[in-house]
Write an enzyme that holds these catalytic residues in place. Structure first.
Site, PDB file in Angstrom:
ATOM      1  N   ASP A 139      -7.180  13.276 -25.031  1.00 43.77           N
ATOM      2  CA  ASP A 139      -7.240  11.887 -24.577  1.00 43.77           C
ATOM      3  C   ASP A 139      -6.621  11.061 -25.700  1.00 43.77           C
ATOM      4  OD1 ASP A 139      -7.876   9.264 -24.147  1.00 43.77           O
ATOM      5  OD2 ASP A 139      -9.974   9.602 -23.653  1.00 43.77           O
ATOM      6  N   LYS A 178      -3.111  -0.740 -24.971  1.00 40.90           N
ATOM      7  CA  LYS A 178      -3.361  -0.371 -26.377  1.00 40.90           C
ATOM      8  C   LYS A 178      -2.029  -0.237 -27.139  1.00 40.90           C
ATOM      9  CE  LYS A 178      -7.813   1.808 -25.439  1.00 40.90           C
ATOM     10  NZ  LYS A 178      -8.013   2.446 -24.153  1.00 40.90           N
ATOM     11  N   GLU A 209      -0.473   4.867  -0.421  1.00 36.52           N
ATOM     12  CA  GLU A 209      -1.262   6.085  -0.612  1.00 36.52           C
ATOM     13  C   GLU A 209      -0.382   7.316  -0.517  1.00 36.52           C
ATOM     14  OE1 GLU A 209      -2.473   3.528   1.074  1.00 36.52           O
ATOM     15  OE2 GLU A 209      -4.674   3.521   1.094  1.00 36.52           O
ATOM     16  N   THR A 265      -4.402   5.750 -21.745  1.00 34.21           N
ATOM     17  CA  THR A 265      -4.251   4.428 -21.149  1.00 34.21           C
ATOM     18  C   THR A 265      -2.804   4.011 -21.401  1.00 34.21           C
ATOM     19  OG1 THR A 265      -5.028   3.454 -23.206  1.00 34.21           O
ATOM     20  CG2 THR A 265      -6.624   3.612 -21.411  1.00 34.21           C
ATOM     21  N   TYR A 304       0.853  -1.202   0.000  1.00 37.14           N
ATOM     22  CA  TYR A 304       0.000   0.000   0.000  1.00 37.14           C
ATOM     23  C   TYR A 304       0.879   1.238   0.000  1.00 37.14           C
ATOM     24  CZ  TYR A 304      -4.936  -1.102   0.326  1.00 37.14           C
ATOM     25  OH  TYR A 304      -6.222  -1.453   0.025  1.00 37.14           O
ATOM     26  N   ARG A 361      -2.495  -2.782 -18.284  1.00 33.55           N
ATOM     27  CA  ARG A 361      -3.739  -2.009 -18.260  1.00 33.55           C
ATOM     28  C   ARG A 361      -3.586  -0.922 -17.212  1.00 33.55           C
ATOM     29  NH1 ARG A 361      -6.869  -5.095 -21.386  1.00 33.55           N
ATOM     30  NH2 ARG A 361      -8.477  -3.520 -21.406  1.00 33.55           N
TER      31      ARG A 361
HETATM   32  N1  DSN Z   1     -12.537  -0.221 -24.651  1.00 32.91           N
HETATM   33  C1  DSN Z   1     -11.639   0.727 -25.243  1.00 32.91           C
HETATM   34  C2  DSN Z   1     -11.624   0.646 -26.719  1.00 32.91           C
HETATM   35  O1  DSN Z   1     -11.777  -0.451 -27.214  1.00 32.91           O
HETATM   36  O2  DSN Z   1     -11.462   1.634 -27.388  1.00 32.91           O
HETATM   37  C3  DSN Z   1     -11.881   2.107 -24.818  1.00 32.91           C
HETATM   38  O3  DSN Z   1     -12.270   2.169 -23.510  1.00 32.91           O
END
Ligand code: DSN
Length: 433
Positions: free
Chosen positions: A201, A231, A56, A228, A54, A237
């Site tokens: 974003d 991706k 914080e 994120t 932890y 993640r």
């Molecule tokens: N689920 C993601 C996507 O596929 O674009 C976005 O949150």
């Protein structure tokens, strides 16, 4: 391949399911544009003892003891993120992209304030104000979109007009289903002209930015960037909030200025929104940030775009309408209902049977319901990690078209065989399994 020896001994049922997923990822082709294969090193960090801790607070200012290593790990991730994205500050604690966006909104806005973001059916994301989300009840979302869905052109004049009328406090550039590049400078100028913060974003294209295959909003005047870390970035993640400004340690919430954004964001993430940061995830972000700064990653990012453009060529030649007329990034959005008379849902199921995973997706001004819309969305981040080049990508696109036009069992079966052969000849690289 992982051996999962302990799970196998302790929980055979779960072990079999994980093995099943491994096989699925190995034998099929992953075309969901938000998915990828992460490196073994990223997974090792995710599976490390850091999950026990932890922490914080922030490095040097924690609410629990025993932080001699976690402080250094978080600082490592922060410094790497700042260097990679050329910004002043990075908060690496957000648990995901939605958490990053919500914390970013709350760092700058009061309930009732307006945000100008991309229309959801034109490519915006749920967290950009979908009516079903809690944040849509708290903030007033107003919209911009494509002037022409066949070219993807955004109506920036209308965006400025809307901004002047609605007086948003955040102008948001970013998407999860838009295949073209945004004009970051135009958006930042519009935001600043109406006294708003310019927020991007870049969840989908962060890896392309890191690899120099897409423009960095910070180079064009943006103030906040959320992303994120999975991706195209190929990390665990999770999420990050990157900002301009300098960190201070005020006792009270500081004044809302661009200079104070790092502190405003840090306070918004913790204690404003989240509890203990997931240190194993932060360690894995540090690994990913190091990997994404290598020359090999630059090649990867550029190849992702070339492969997507190669697929676009085949679809266009095959008479399928692509939203925005093609792609500048890693994703494509095809109007399969309008072009081939098959719904997005049916297309997803058929292609799944052939070993190709992608997702049904609404297209601009879709007349069909979101659960079975007119389009499919697909992309090349994961197949490019497997070493696919333009010719391979074209072959996948041809197989997809064949399945979507003929739709009979024989075609599906023969496509499945071809897909399995392609997958076998492009194994997930050893350092990723
Ligand atoms: N689920 C993601 C996507 O596929 O674009 C976005 O949150």
């Amino acid at each position: 391949m992982d051996s999962y020896t302990h799970i196998k001994q302790e929980d055979r049922e779960l072990y079999d399911l994980i093995e099943g997923e491994e096989k699925r990822e190995r034998e099929g082709l992953e075309l969901i544009p938000s998915e990828n294969y992460v490196s073994r090193a990223v997974r090792e960090a995710m599976g490390s003892v850091l999950t026990n801790k932890y922490s914080e607070g922030y490095p040097g200012k924690r609410y629990y003891g025993g932080q001699e290593y976690t402080d250094q790990i978080e600082n490592l991730a922060i410094e790497r993120a700042k260097a990679l994205f050329r910004c002043d500050h990075a908060n690496v604690q957000p648990l995901g992209g939605a958490a990053a966006n919500i914390a970013a909104y709350f760092s700058w806005l009061e309930p009732g304030d307006a945000i100008l973001g991309m229309d959801l059916s034109h490519g915006g994301h749920l967290t950009h104000g979908a009516p079903v989300t809690y944040i849509a009840k708290l903030f007033r979302f107003t919209r911009y979109g494509m002037k022409d869905p066949d070219t993807g052109e955004i109506d920036y004049d209308l965006m400025l007009e809307t901004a002047k009328r609605e007086r948003p406090k955040i102008v948001l550039g970013g998407f999860s289903g838009y295949p073209r590049s945004l004009d970051w400078k135009r958006i930042a100028d519009i935001a600043h002209e109406v006294g708003a913060v310019a927020m991007a974003d870049v969840a989908h294209i962060a890896g392309l930015i890191a690899g120099g295959a897409a423009e960095n909003p910070f180079d064009h005047g943006f103030d906040i960037v959320t992303t994120t870390t999975h991706k195209t970035l190929r990390g665990p993640r999770g999420g990050m909030i990157l900002t301009k400004g300098t960190v201070s340690s005020p006792l009270k919430a500081p004044e809302k200025t661009i200079q104070n954004l790092p502190t405003l964001v840090d306070r918004s993430v913790f204690p404003g929104f989240q509890g203990g940061p997931h240190m194993h995830q932060i360690a894995a972000k540090a690994v990913m940030l190091s990997e994404a700064s290598t020359p090999a990653f630059k090649d990867y990012a550029h190849q992702v775009v070339k492969n997507a453009q190669a697929m676009a060529e085949v679809f266009t030649e095959g008479g399928v309408r692509l939203i925005a007329g093609g792609t500048d990034n890693h994703l494509l959005l095809a109007d399969v209902f309008g072009s081939l008379g098959i719904s997005g849902g049916e297309a997803e199921t058929l292609l799944d049977r052939a070993g190709i995973t992608l997702n049904k997706n609404s297209i601009a001004d879709d007349t069909r319901k979101p659960f079975d819309p007119s389009g499919i969305r697909f992309g090349t981040p994961a197949i490019t990690t497997r070493g696919f080049m333009e010719d391979d990508s074209k072959q996948v696109a041809r197989l997809m078209l064949d399945v979507l036009t003929k739709r009979d069992d024989e075609t599906v079966a023969s496509a499945k065989e071809a897909i399995r052969a392609l997958a076998e000849s492009h194994p997930v690289p050893a350092s990723f399994v």
